[in-house]
Scaffold this active site. Structure first.
Site, short mmCIF file in Angstrom:
data_model
loop_
_atom_site.label_atom_id
_atom_site.label_comp_id
_atom_site.label_asym_id
_atom_site.label_seq_id
_atom_site.Cartn_x
_atom_site.Cartn_y
_atom_site.Cartn_z
N LYS A 104 -42.02 31.15 -0.21
CA LYS A 104 -40.89 30.78 -1.07
C LYS A 104 -40.56 31.92 -2.02
O LYS A 104 -39.40 32.24 -2.26
CB LYS A 104 -41.22 29.51 -1.87
CG LYS A 104 -41.38 28.28 -1.01
CD LYS A 104 -42.11 27.13 -1.71
CE LYS A 104 -42.60 26.13 -0.67
NZ LYS A 104 -43.60 25.16 -1.20
N LYS B 44 -49.37 27.40 -8.34
CA LYS B 44 -50.05 26.72 -7.24
C LYS B 44 -51.10 25.81 -7.85
O LYS B 44 -51.36 25.88 -9.06
CB LYS B 44 -50.71 27.72 -6.29
CG LYS B 44 -51.57 28.77 -7.02
CD LYS B 44 -52.17 29.80 -6.08
CE LYS B 44 -51.23 30.90 -5.70
NZ LYS B 44 -50.83 30.89 -4.30
N ARG B 45 -51.72 24.96 -7.02
CA ARG B 45 -52.82 24.16 -7.55
C ARG B 45 -53.91 25.06 -8.12
O ARG B 45 -54.07 26.20 -7.66
CB ARG B 45 -53.40 23.27 -6.43
CG ARG B 45 -52.61 22.03 -6.16
CD ARG B 45 -52.55 21.14 -7.39
NE ARG B 45 -53.80 20.43 -7.56
CZ ARG B 45 -53.94 19.13 -7.38
NH1 ARG B 45 -52.91 18.37 -7.06
NH2 ARG B 45 -55.11 18.55 -7.55
N THR C 271 -47.88 28.56 1.16
CA THR C 271 -46.45 28.45 1.46
C THR C 271 -45.63 28.93 0.26
O THR C 271 -44.50 29.35 0.43
CB THR C 271 -46.07 26.99 1.80
OG1 THR C 271 -46.70 26.13 0.86
CG2 THR C 271 -46.51 26.63 3.20
N LYS D 278 -58.52 30.19 -5.27
CA LYS D 278 -57.20 30.81 -5.45
C LYS D 278 -57.23 31.88 -6.55
O LYS D 278 -56.31 32.66 -6.70
CB LYS D 278 -56.16 29.73 -5.79
CG LYS D 278 -55.90 28.75 -4.64
CD LYS D 278 -54.90 27.70 -5.03
CE LYS D 278 -54.75 26.58 -4.02
NZ LYS D 278 -53.92 26.93 -2.84
N HIS E 55 -55.97 22.10 7.89
CA HIS E 55 -55.44 22.86 6.76
C HIS E 55 -56.51 23.50 5.89
O HIS E 55 -56.21 24.00 4.81
CB HIS E 55 -54.60 21.96 5.84
CG HIS E 55 -53.37 21.40 6.48
ND1 HIS E 55 -52.14 21.98 6.34
CD2 HIS E 55 -53.20 20.31 7.24
CE1 HIS E 55 -51.24 21.27 6.99
NE2 HIS E 55 -51.86 20.24 7.56
C1 26Q Z 1 -59.19 14.34 0.94
C2 26Q Z 1 -60.04 13.25 0.78
C3 26Q Z 1 -59.96 12.44 -0.32
C4 26Q Z 1 -59.00 12.71 -1.28
C5 26Q Z 1 -58.15 13.78 -1.13
C6 26Q Z 1 -58.24 14.61 -0.02
C7 26Q Z 1 -57.33 15.75 0.14
C8 26Q Z 1 -56.00 15.66 -0.25
C9 26Q Z 1 -55.13 16.74 -0.11
C10 26Q Z 1 -57.75 16.95 0.68
C11 26Q Z 1 -56.89 18.02 0.82
C12 26Q Z 1 -55.56 17.93 0.43
C13 26Q Z 1 -54.60 19.02 0.52
C14 26Q Z 1 -54.82 20.19 1.06
C15 26Q Z 1 -53.81 21.26 1.07
O1 26Q Z 1 -52.77 21.15 0.44
N1 26Q Z 1 -54.06 22.34 1.79
C16 26Q Z 1 -53.10 23.43 1.86
O2 26Q Z 1 -52.22 23.18 2.94
C17 26Q Z 1 -51.17 24.11 2.98
C18 26Q Z 1 -50.23 23.71 4.08
O3 26Q Z 1 -50.80 24.00 5.31
C19 26Q Z 1 -51.70 25.52 3.15
O4 26Q Z 1 -50.61 26.41 3.06
C20 26Q Z 1 -52.74 25.85 2.09
O5 26Q Z 1 -53.33 27.10 2.37
C21 26Q Z 1 -53.79 24.76 2.06
O6 26Q Z 1 -54.71 24.98 1.00
#
Ligand code: 26Q
Length: 807
Positions: A654, A542-543, A650, A548, A354
Site C-alpha cells: 500500500k 502495523k500491528r 501488505t 516486526k 499466513h
Molecule cells: C489465533 C488463535 C486464537 C486467537 C487468534 C488467532 C489469530 C488471529 C489472527 C492468529 C493470527 C491472526 C492474524 C495473522 C495475520 O494477520 N497474519 C498476517 O497475514 C498477512 C496476510 O497474509 C501477512 O501479510 C502478514 O505477513 C501476516 O503476519
C-alpha cells in the site's frame, strides 16, 4: 440501471420520510448518512439479484472464502466509487447542505479483524467481485470488533468498539436462513444392517443467524455477499428454571449462547486454547457449511459433484474445522463411505498459511476439543489414525518426525497438520514464505505430497488504497496515462515514460506535500503537535509485534537524538517518525514498546534543542480509515521485520503504491518489491533469512554487540536510566540477557548498524529531491503486480478452478 441525480435525490427523500418520518428541512446529518447508505444498499440488492441469476444460469463454480476476520473498514465511499456514482451522490447530498466527506467521516470502521489477514480477506472480496467471480465470504458478526485504542500516559488502553450503533446499515438480517449449531453432549454409534448410525444427544444448541453485507465490484455487474453469523439462543428462557422461580438463572443459558459472537479475539500473535474461540470457529464452519450444502443440493443435488461446483477456502487454520465438519455432513447426513467422503472433502478444500511462527500455530487441547465437539473429535481421531498409517509408510521408525507431523499428538489437536493432510492445495503468501514452508516448516509434508504446495503472493485493493485514499495522485495518474489503471493496475508501468520529466516529478512532490499537510493537520488535532510538512515523513504502521521490530526503529531514533544533542546545530534534514500500532491486550512486551515510543516522543518533541529537526508521533487507534490518511502522506515505508518472520506484509504494498520508498529487510513480499523496482529504488539493510538462521545457530550474543558498539550501548543504557522519567529495564534486559536463555530473539542489535547506515543513505538521497521523486514514481509504476486483482486471478485459475461469470 442508470441512476440520475434526480432519481437518487427522490430515493433518499423517500427513505428520510419512511424511516425518520421527517421532511428535508428537519433532517439531521446522521439521518442523511443512514438514508444515503440505505439507498446504496437497495441499488446493490437489485444488482445482486441480477448477478445471482446469471451465476445460476451459467452454473458457475462458486467460491466460499471462510475467514474468522474481514477487516472491512468503511463502505459508503467504496460502494459509491465502485458503482460509479460518487460524484452524483456528492451533488445530491450537497442539496441537503451537506458535504459528502462529512458523511464519510461519520461512518465507523467495521473492525472485524486484527490486521493483515483480515484486511487481505476484504481486499480479495473487492477483487473477486470486480473480476466477476461468484465468491461468498463467511465470517462472524462480532458485536464488538477490534478494540478502540487510547494512549494514557504512554500506555495502551483498550475500549470496546460499539460499531453496530452506526455500522448496521450495511447489514441485511436473514432470520429465515438461520441454522442450528450443536455443542457438547454425547455421541453413540450403532451398526444397523451394515450402516453406521450416529446418534448425538444431550447437546446444547445455538442458532446462527446470517447478516448479509453486499460487496460490489468496480465497474462490474457483480455484487457478492459477505455473510456474517450472529449467535442467538434457541429458547428465550429456560421454562423449567423459570417455573422453579430461578428467573435469573433461566436467562443464563441465553447469555452463554449469545456470548459466542460477542467479541473478536484481539490476538494475532499467539494462539490460546480458549473454549469460546473454539466455539466461534465451529459456529462459523458449521453454519456456513449448512448454508453451502443447502444451496448446492438445491442447484445440483449430487454430492459427488461437490468439488466441481464448489471451492471452499480456509483462511489460515482458524476455519480448519471445515475438514471434519464436511466429513461429518457427507458421512452422517449423506451416508457416504469414508473413502468417498474423504476424496470429496480433500478436493473441495484449500488452505492458506499466513505464519511460520510456531507460537501462532493453532493446537487445541484434546480434552477440550472432545468435550465441546464430540462427533467432530471422533472424525478427527479417524483422520489422524489413517494419516498415521501414511506417515508410517514414509517415515517408519522416525518417531520424532511422525510426532511432529501427527494431527493428534501429546494431547493436542494440531490444526495446520489437519489442513495439510486434507486440502488439495496449500499456499503461502509470498515467494519467500512459500519457500520457507516447503524447505523448512512443512518440509516433511512437502516431501510426501509436493503437488499440494503452491504460492500466491498477497495483493491489495488498489482502488481503495490509491484511487479512494489518494484522489489527487489518482487524478494526476489519470491525466498522464488515462484511467485504464483503475481496472488494470499493470497499466501503471506506463508512468515510466515520465521518469525523466521534471514537471511530472515536481507535481508528484506537490501531491505528496498536500497529503502531508492533511496528515499534519490531523496530528495537530489529535496529538497537539506541529510537524513540519517539509520534513521527511517516515512511517511504520502495523500491528505491534517484536518480530516486526518497532523496537529497532525507536532505538535508532534514540540514537539520532543522542547525535543531535552532541551537535545541535548540525545541518540535517528534519525528520518526522510516525508510528501507529495496536498491541494484543495481553502482550506485555508489545505494550512496553508502545510506552517506550510514547516516552521517546514526549522527550524528543519537547526538547528545544532537537524539536525542529526530529519529531516522533504515535497516532492512536490504528485502523483501516486511519491507514487511508497516513499512507498517502508517507515518504519512507518501514518494513523492518527480522528476515524470515513476516509471511508477506501488505502495508508494504500500500505504501509503495502511494509513492513511499521501502526501507526494509529481505523479508516477505519485500523480496518481490525489490524484484520489481531494482536495488536502486529501495533501501535494503540487515541480514537475510539465511544469515539469520546461520547467526542464530552459531550462537548469537547480543551482549558482545552491547560491549563493542558504543552507539548501541548508549541507547540501551538510556533505557535503563530512564526516558521522560520512565525506565525500561525489561526492554533492556530482553535485548541483552533475555529470559529462557534467548536474548534479543529478533536480532534487533545484530541489524542495528546496518539500519543506522541505511538511514544515512536515505537522508543523502532525499537531499536530491529529483532523484527521490523519480524513485517514488518508479515505485508507483511497479506496484501493479501487487493488486489483489492479480492475486485473485491466481487463486481462481490455480486453486479454485473457477471462471468469471460472463456478461
Ligand atoms: C489465533 C488463535 C486464537 C486467537 C487468534 C488467532 C489469530 C488471529 C489472527 C492468529 C493470527 C491472526 C492474524 C495473522 C495475520 O494477520 N497474519 C498476517 O497475514 C498477512 C496476510 O497474509 C501477512 O501479510 C502478514 O505477513 C501476516 O503476519
Amino acid at each position: 440501471m442508470e441512476y440520475s441525480k434526480e432519481t437518487l435525490k427522490k430515493l433518499i427523500d423517500e427513505k428520510i420520510l419512511r424511516h425518520f418520518g421527517c421532511k428535508e428541512q428537519e433532517v439531521t446529518e446522521q439521518q442523511i448518512y443512514r438514508a444515503t447508505a440505505l439507498v446504496v444498499r437497495d441499488i446493490l440488492m437489485e444488482k445482486r439479484s441480477e448477478f445471482e441469476s446469471n451465476v445460476k444460469k451459467q452454473e458457475t463454480k462458486r467460491v466460499y472464502y471462510m475467514s474468522m476476520e474481514f477487516l472491512v473498514g468503511t463502505s459508503l465511499k467504496n460502494n459509491l466509487f465502485n458503482l460509479g456514482i460518487e460524484e452524483k451522490m456528492r451533488a445530491v447530498v450537497a442539496d441537503y447542505g451537506v458535504n459528502i466527506d462529512s458523511l464519510y467521516e461519520m461512518e465507523p470502521d467495521a473492525g472485524l479483524g486484527n490486521g493483515g489477514l483480515g484486511r487481505l480477506a476484504s481486499c480479495y472480496m473487492d477483487a473477486a467481485a470486480t473480476k466477476q467471480l461468484s465468491c461468498t465470504g463467511f465470517s462472524i458478526r462480532y458485536e464488538f470488533g477490534i478494540f478502540k485504542q487510547k494512549i494514557v500516559d504512554g500506555w495502551q488502553m483498550e475500549f470496546p468498539d460499539n460499531w453496530l450503533d452506526m455500522g448496521d446499515v450495511w447489514l441485511v438480517p436473514r432470520e429465515d436462513e438461520a441454522f442450528e449449531v450443536k455443542f457438547d453432549g454425547r455421541v453413540t454409534e450403532n451398526w444397523e444392517n451394515g450402516v453406521n448410525r450416529v446418534e448425538y444427544t444431550d447437546y446444547n444448541s445455538v442458532i446462527a443467524v446470517p447478516y448479509d453485507m453486499m460487496i460490489s465490484g468496480y465497474d462490474s455487474p457483480a455484487v457478492n455477499n459477505l455473510v456474517l453469523w450472529s449467535a442467538k439462543s434457541p429458547n428465550r428462557i429456560d421454562m423449567d428454571l423459570f417455573s422453579r422461580g430461578e428467573y435469573v438463572k433461566s436467562m443464563e443459558k441465553n447469555a452463554m449462547a449469545e456470548a459466542i459472537s460477542k467479541v473478536l479475539y484481539p490476538a494475532d500473535d499467539h494462539y490460546e486454547g480458549k473454549a469460546l474461540r473454539l466455539k466461534q470457529q465451529y459456529l462459523l464452519v458449521c453454519a456456513s457449511l449448512q448454508s453451502i450444502m443447502k444451496q448446492f443440493m438445491k442447484e445440483c443435488g449430487d454430492v459427488y459433484q461437490l468439488p466441481d461446483k464448489v471451492a471452499i477456502h480456509i483462511n489460515d487454520t482458524h476455519p480448519s474445522l471445515c475438514v471434519p465438519e464436511l466429513m461429518r455432513i457427507l458421512l452422517d447426513e449423506h451416508g457416504l463411505n469414508w473413502d468417498d467422503a474423504w476424496d470429496i472433502t480433500c478436493k473441495t478444500l484449500a488452505y492458506t498459511n499466513h505464519t511460520v511462527m510456531s507460537e501462532a500455530l493453532e493446537r487445541w487441547p484434546e480434552s477440550l476439543f472432545a468435550e465441546k465437539l464430540p462427533r467432530i473429535y471422533q472424525i478427527v481421531r479417524e483422520v489422524d489414525r489413517r494419516f498415521g498409517l501414511i506417515l508410517n509408510e514414509h517415515y517408519s521408525g522416525d518417531y520424532a518426525k511422525i510426532n511432529y507431523m501427527d494431527i493428534i499428538a501429546n494431547s493436542q489437536v494440531k490444526m495446520a497438520n489437519l489442513c495439510l493432510a486434507c486440502c488439495h492445495k496449500v499456499n503461502g503468501v509470498s515467494k519467500l514464505h512459500s519457500d520457507i514452508l516447503k524447505n523448512d516448516v512443512f518440509h516433511d509434508f512437502y516431501y510426501i505430497m509436493p503437488e499440494k504446495f503452491t504460492n500466491v503472493t498477497n495483493g491489495i485493493a488498489h482502488r481503495r488504497w490509491l484511487c479512494q485514499a489518494n484522489p489527487e495522485l489518482s487524478g494526476f495518474i489519470t491525466e498522464l496515462i488515462g484511467d485504464g489503471f483503475i481496472r488494470d493496475a499493470n497499466e501503471l508501468v506506463r508512468l515510466l515514460d515520465y521518469e525523466n520529466d521534471r514537471a511530472v516529478l515536481e507535481r508528484l512532490q506537490k501531491i505528496k506535500h498536500n497529503n502531508k499537510l492533511r496528515l499534519a493537520q490531523y496530528i495537530k488535532e489529535h496529538n497537539g503537535i506541529n510537524v513540519d510538512p517539509d520534513a521527511v515523513f517516515d512511517v511504520q504502521v502495523k500491528r505491534l509485534h517484536e518480530y516486526k521490530r518497532q523496537l529497532l526503529n525507536v532505538l535508532h531514533i534514540m540514537h539520532i537524538y543522542n547525535k543531535l544533542l552532541e551537535n545541535p546545530s548540525a545541518d540535517v534534514k528534519p525528520r518526522v517518525f510516525i508510528f501507529a500500532a495496536k498491541a494484543s491486550a495481553g502482550y506485555v512486551m508489545a505494550k512496553q514498546i508502545i510506552r517506550l515510543i510514547n516516552m521517546v516522543a514526549r522527550e524528543v518533541n519537547s526538547n528545544p534543542l532537537t524539536r525542529d529537526k526530529l519529531k516522533v508521533i504515535f497516532l492512536e487507534d490504528y485502523r483501516v480509515s486511519l491507514a487511508e490518511l497516513i499512507i498517502p502522506a508517507a515518504e519512507i515505508s518501514e518494513q523492518i521485520s527480522v528476515a524470515g518472520k513476516e509471511a508477506s506484509g501488505t502495508g508494504n504494498m500500500k505504501l509503495m503504491l502511494n509513492g513511499a520508498i521501502t526501507c526494509g529487510t529481505l523479508d516477505g513480499a519485500n523480496v518481490e518489491i525489490l524484484e520489481q523496482v531494482g536495488k536502486e529504488n529501495i533501501f535494503l539493510f540487515g541480514m537475510t533469512a539465511e544469515e539469520v538462521i546461520k547467526q542464530w545457530q552459531s550462537g548469537y550474543s547480543p551482549m558482545d554487540i552491547y560491549n563493542s558498539n558504543q552507539d548501541v550501548r548508549l541507547v540501551i543504557d538510556r533505557l535503563k536510566h530512564g526516558i521522560s522519567g520512565t525506565t525500561f529495564n525489561d526492554v533492556a534486559y530482553s535485548l541483552t540477557q533475555g529470559s529462557y536463555g534467548s536474548a534479543d530473539s529478533y536480532m534487533t542489535l545484530a541489524d542495528f548498524d546496518s539500519y543506522k547506515n541505511i538511514h544515512e543513505e536515505i537522508l543523502k538521497t532525499y537531499s536530491d529531491r529529483e532523484k527521490f521523486n523519480r524513485m517514488s514514481l518508479i515505485n508507483i509504476a511497479k506496484a501493479g503486480v501487487f493488486s489483489a486483482d492479480r492475486a485473485i486471478k491466481e487463486y481462481a485459475d490455480d486453486i479454485w478452478k473457477t471462471k468469471s461469470v460472463k456478461w
